[in-house]
Design a protein around this motif. Structure first.
Motif, mmCIF file in Angstrom:
data_model
loop_
_atom_site.group_PDB
_atom_site.id
_atom_site.type_symbol
_atom_site.label_atom_id
_atom_site.label_comp_id
_atom_site.label_asym_id
_atom_site.label_seq_id
_atom_site.Cartn_x
_atom_site.Cartn_y
_atom_site.Cartn_z
ATOM 1 N N MET A 132 -3.205 9.928 2.099
ATOM 2 C CA MET A 132 -1.845 9.405 2.133
ATOM 3 C C MET A 132 -1.159 9.615 0.787
ATOM 4 O O MET A 132 -1.770 9.451 -0.267
ATOM 5 N N LYS A 133 0.129 9.968 0.851
ATOM 6 C CA LYS A 133 0.960 10.054 -0.346
ATOM 7 C C LYS A 133 2.196 9.210 -0.109
ATOM 8 O O LYS A 133 2.894 9.386 0.885
ATOM 9 N N LEU A 134 2.470 8.288 -1.030
ATOM 10 C CA LEU A 134 3.589 7.361 -0.877
ATOM 11 C C LEU A 134 4.580 7.566 -2.021
ATOM 12 O O LEU A 134 4.191 7.638 -3.183
ATOM 13 N N SER A 135 5.867 7.676 -1.677
ATOM 14 C CA SER A 135 6.899 7.787 -2.704
ATOM 15 C C SER A 135 8.070 6.891 -2.338
ATOM 16 O O SER A 135 8.316 6.617 -1.149
ATOM 17 N N PHE A 136 8.802 6.430 -3.365
ATOM 18 C CA PHE A 136 9.872 5.462 -3.169
ATOM 19 C C PHE A 136 11.211 6.103 -3.517
ATOM 20 O O PHE A 136 11.390 6.655 -4.595
ATOM 21 N N HIS A 137 12.169 6.014 -2.586
ATOM 22 C CA HIS A 137 13.463 6.673 -2.743
ATOM 23 C C HIS A 137 14.626 5.697 -2.587
ATOM 24 O O HIS A 137 15.755 6.106 -2.342
ATOM 25 N N GLY A 138 14.366 4.427 -2.746
ATOM 26 C CA GLY A 138 15.373 3.385 -2.665
ATOM 27 C C GLY A 138 14.704 2.037 -2.737
ATOM 28 O O GLY A 138 13.528 1.892 -2.374
ATOM 29 N N ALA A 139 15.441 1.024 -3.220
ATOM 30 C CA ALA A 139 14.907 -0.338 -3.379
ATOM 31 C C ALA A 139 13.653 -0.344 -4.246
ATOM 32 O O ALA A 139 12.789 -1.192 -4.089
#
Length: 454
Positions: free
Chosen positions: A1-8
Motif C-alpha cells: 500500500m502507498k498512501l498520500s495526502f492531497h487535502g486536509a
C-alpha cells in the motif's frame, strides 16, 4: 500500500487521500478547500495526481469539504466509479449541483465586473472552477451503494467496508483491506466522526481492527459542552434576544445542523421554553431539500427519533416555521427588524443568504448571532467568533454590535475525549495519521493517541 495526502493534511477542509494498492488507485473523498484565500486558491491547482488514473472514489459523507471537488475531478479526466451510502449519494447530488450553480453565478458576476477580479489560482477569464455540466458528469460516476457493515469488492484482493460514523446522515468510516500472496494489510479512514448522544442519529459504530488509521482531528484540543447544556444556552440566547426585540440569526449548515436546530426549537416550544408563536424562518433551499432527504432515511435515525416518525409526529416541523426557497422570499425576511429566528447558510458565512442577514443584523445591538458549528480560519464566521469589532460583509465594513454566542455543543464532530476513545478501541493498529485539523490542534492530540511505534 502507498498512501498520500492531497487535502486536509494540516487544515480542516479539502479532504482528499489517495491509496494505491494492487495496481489500483483509490481516492478517499475529494473535497473543496474552504476558508482563507490561500486555501481557496488550492481548489484550482493541480490535484497532485492524474485524475484520469483514479479507479474509484470512496465518499465518507456529503459535506462540501469532502465531495465538492468531484466535478473538477471529472472535468480533468476521472472516469472511474464513486461508491458511497445511499443517503450520501442523495445529499452529495444536492451539494454538488448547488456548488456548481454558485461557481457559475460567481463567474458571471466577475465577468460583469460587479465583484473584484478573479483571485490568483482561479481559472483565468473569470470562468467557473467547474460547470453544472461537470457536476452532472460527476454524478453520472455514482456507482454501487454501500451498506453499513457489509464488505464491497473494489477489485480482486481489495475490499472496502463502510461503518456508521454518526456525523451526518449516511456518513461513514471506511476500512480497506488488501490481500496478496497470503499477506494482508488494512487501513481505516475515520471520515468525520460524530458527536455521540445526539437526538437525530445513532452514535458512531465501534471501529474495526486495522493495521493503519487515518483519523480526523477537528476538535482534537477541546471538549464540547453537553448537548443538554448547549440546548439550554440556545433557549436562553433566543429568550434574551426576543426580550430586546431583536432577531436571532443562526448561520447553519444545511446537512444535519439545520435538522437538529429545528428539532430543538420544536422541543423548546413543546416544553414552553420558547414562545408558542415564535416566528422561525429557514432561508436555505439546500437545507429545505436536505430536511426532506433526512425524512426518507429512517434506517439512519436514532431509535427515539425513528419512533416519533413512526407515530406520525414529525419532530422536524416547528409551529410558525416558514421556509424560503425563492430569492424574493429571502429578501422579505431580510426586512424583518426583530422578533424572529432566522436560519440560513452557509454555516461558515463564506457565502449564501446568511451574509445578507448578517449585513442587516450585525450592527444592531438588540440582535444575536448564534454560531452552532465549526468555523475555519479566515472565514467571516471565524472573524466574528474571534471578536472582530468590524468585519467586511458584501464589500462593506460593518461594525459588530450584535450579541455573539458560540455554542460548540451542537458540533457534529467528536471532541478530544471522543476521538481518543474511538482511536483506543481500534485493535491491531501499527501507526496513525492525523488529518482534517489545524496544526496546533494536531500537536495537542497526537501525544494522547496510543499507537505502537513502528
Amino acid at each position: 500500500m502507498k498512501l498520500s495526502f492531497h487535502g486536509a493534511g494540516q487544515t480542516v477542509t479539502g479532504s482528499c487521500h489517495l491509496l494505491e494498492c494492487r495496481g489500483r488507485r483509490i481516492l478517499i473523498d475529494c473535497g473543496l478547500f474552504q476558508g482563507r484565500r490561500a486555501l481557496r486558491d488550492e481548489n484550482a491547482a493541480p490535484f497532485g495526481f492524474d485524475p484520469a488514473a483514479i479507479d474509484h472514489v470512496l465518499l465518507t459523507h456529503a459535506h462540501l469539504d469532502h465531495c465538492g471537488r468531484l466535478p473538477l475531478l471529472a472535468k480533468r479526466g476521472f472516469r472511474g466509479e464513486v461508491i458511497a451510502t445511499a443517503p450520501t449519494f442523495e445529499l452529495a447530488r444536492l451539494v454538488i449541483l448547488d456548488a456548481a450553480h454558485l461557481q457559475e453565478e460567481e463567474a458571471g458576476h466577475r465577468n460583469q465586473g460587479s465583484i473584484r477580479a478573479f483571485r490568483p489560482g482561479e481559472p483565468e477569464g473569470g470562468t467557473a472552477l467547474y460547470s453544472m455540466l461537470d457536476a452532472l458528469d460527476a454524478i453520472g460516476r455514482f456507482g454501487r451503494t454501500a451498506a453499513y457493515d457489509t464488505a464491497i469488492d473494489i477489485a480482486p484482493g481489495i475490499r472496502a467496508t463502510f461503518f456508521d460514523a454518526g456525523h451526518i446522515l449516511g456518513s461513514a468510516s471506511i476500512l480497506i483491506k488488501a490481500e496478496e500472496d497470503g499477506h494482508s494489510r488494512s487501513i481505516l479512514f475515520s471520515g468525520d466522526i460524530g458527536n455521540a448522544g445526539r437526538p437525530l442519529l445513532r452514535p458512531p459504530s465501534t471501529p474495526p481492527a486495522a493495521d493503519f488509521v487515518v483519523i480526523e482531528s477537528t476538535y482534537g484540543n477541546r471538549r464540547h459542552r453537553s448537548f443538554a447544556a448547549s440546548v439550554e444556552e440556545l433557549y436562553e440566547a433566543i429568550t434574551s434576544t426576543l426580550q430586546r426585540r431583536g432577531n436571532v440569526v443562526v448561520p447553519t449548515f444545511a446537512l444535519e445542523r439545520t435538522q437538529e436546530i429545528l428539532y430543538c426549537l420544536r422541543r423548546g416550544i413543546e416544553t414552553s421554553r420558547l414562545p408558542p408563536a415564535l416566528p422561525v424562518f429557514l432561508d436555505s433551499p439546500m437545507a429545505i431539500s436536505a430536511t426532506e432527504i433526512f425524512r426518507r432515511h429512517p434506517e439512519s435515525h436514532a431509535p427515539a427519533l425513528a419512533a416519533l416518525f413512526r407515530s406520525g409526529r414529525d419532530p422536524l416541523v416547528v409551529p410558525g416555521l416558514r421556509m424560503a426557497r425563492e430569492t424574493a422570499q429571502s429578501a422579505a425576511i431580510a426586512r424583518i427588524s426583530g422578533g424572529a429566528v432566522i436560519m440560513a447558510g452557509s454555516g461558515m458565512c463564506t457565502g449564501g443568504r446568511i451574509v445578507h442577514h448578517l449585513r442587516n443584523n450585525l450592527e444592531r445591538d438588540a440582535a444575536s448571532i448564534v454560531f452552532v458549528g465549526f468555523a475555519a480560519a479566515g472565514t467571516l464566521a471565524r472573524q466574528i467568533i474571534d471578536g472582530a469589532r468590524r468585519v467586511k460583509v458584501l464589500g462593506e465594513e460593518v461594525p459588530v454590535r450584535a450579541h455573539i454566542h458560540t455554542i460548540n455543543g451542537f458540533s457534529a464532530h467528536a471532541d478530544q475525549r471522543e476521538l481518543i476513545d474511538w482511536h483506543d478501541r481500534i485493535d491491531g493498529k501499527q501507526a496513525t495519521f492525523l488529518v482534517h485539523g489545524e496544526v496546533p490542534v494536531m500537536k495537542d492530540l497526537a501525544p494522547l493517541l496510543r499507537t505502537p511505534k513502528l
